[in-house]
Design a protein around this motif. Sequence first.
Motif, PDB file in Angstrom:
ATOM      1  N   ASP A   4       0.853  -1.188   0.000  1.00  0.00           N
ATOM      2  CA  ASP A   4       0.000   0.000   0.000  1.00  0.00           C
ATOM      3  C   ASP A   4       0.893   1.243   0.000  1.00  0.00           C
ATOM      4  OD1 ASP A   4      -1.771   2.084   0.613  1.00  0.00           O
ATOM      5  OD2 ASP A   4      -2.749   0.979   2.239  1.00  0.00           O
ATOM      6  N   THR A  64      -6.811   4.857  -1.981  1.00  0.00           N
ATOM      7  CA  THR A  64      -6.461   3.449  -1.798  1.00  0.00           C
ATOM      8  C   THR A  64      -7.538   2.534  -2.340  1.00  0.00           C
ATOM      9  OG1 THR A  64      -5.492   4.111   0.317  1.00  0.00           O
ATOM     10  CG2 THR A  64      -5.603   1.756  -0.135  1.00  0.00           C
ATOM     11  N   LEU A  66      -6.802  -1.483  -2.888  1.00  0.00           N
ATOM     12  CA  LEU A  66      -5.873  -2.587  -3.066  1.00  0.00           C
ATOM     13  C   LEU A  66      -6.466  -3.737  -3.865  1.00  0.00           C
ATOM     14  CD1 LEU A  66      -3.986  -2.656   0.354  1.00  0.00           C
ATOM     15  CD2 LEU A  66      -3.393  -1.492  -1.770  1.00  0.00           C
ATOM     16  N   THR A  87      -0.265  -3.056   4.479  1.00  0.00           N
ATOM     17  CA  THR A  87      -1.197  -1.930   4.378  1.00  0.00           C
ATOM     18  C   THR A  87      -1.560  -1.366   5.745  1.00  0.00           C
ATOM     19  OG1 THR A  87      -3.406  -1.286   3.565  1.00  0.00           O
ATOM     20  CG2 THR A  87      -3.176  -3.531   4.389  1.00  0.00           C
TER      21      THR A  87
END
Length: 144
Positions: A4, A64, A66, A87
């Motif tokens: 991340d 973000t 992912l 992350t």
Amino acid sequence: MVIDTSGSVSDTELGSALLEVAAISRAVGGRRDLITVVPCDAAARAVHPLCRAEGIPLVGGGGTDLRTGFAKALRAQPRPDVIVVLTDGQTPWPDTRPPCRTVVGLFPRQHASRSWDEDNPYYVADSPPAWARVVDIGSSPAAP
């Protein structure tokens, strides 16, 4: 490995992520050819075969998501046996379990209830899914 690189992840946490990459490389007997790294914020970046952890460009800094990192990792050939995600947890997660084991390394947060969405002070990220093994990585900053 999906790392991340969103704006809510600090430089210190990115440093911890690189330490984890190096540790995983050692754990597989130095077989760096077995590890690839996908930096990811709201978009998955280029897949980097591991040469050494210090040489991986951790580009990002935006929002973000992912899920894009999961998708990119699962398209790799050969397909991974394990996806390791590092992350702060401030991300949407895939709706379905990937076809391989998943380990989520969470950066510790001193104020876990604090919102990381500046536009929505009531935002609380979903916890990692039940199908993922979750471990805490790094260490919390010392209290002043």
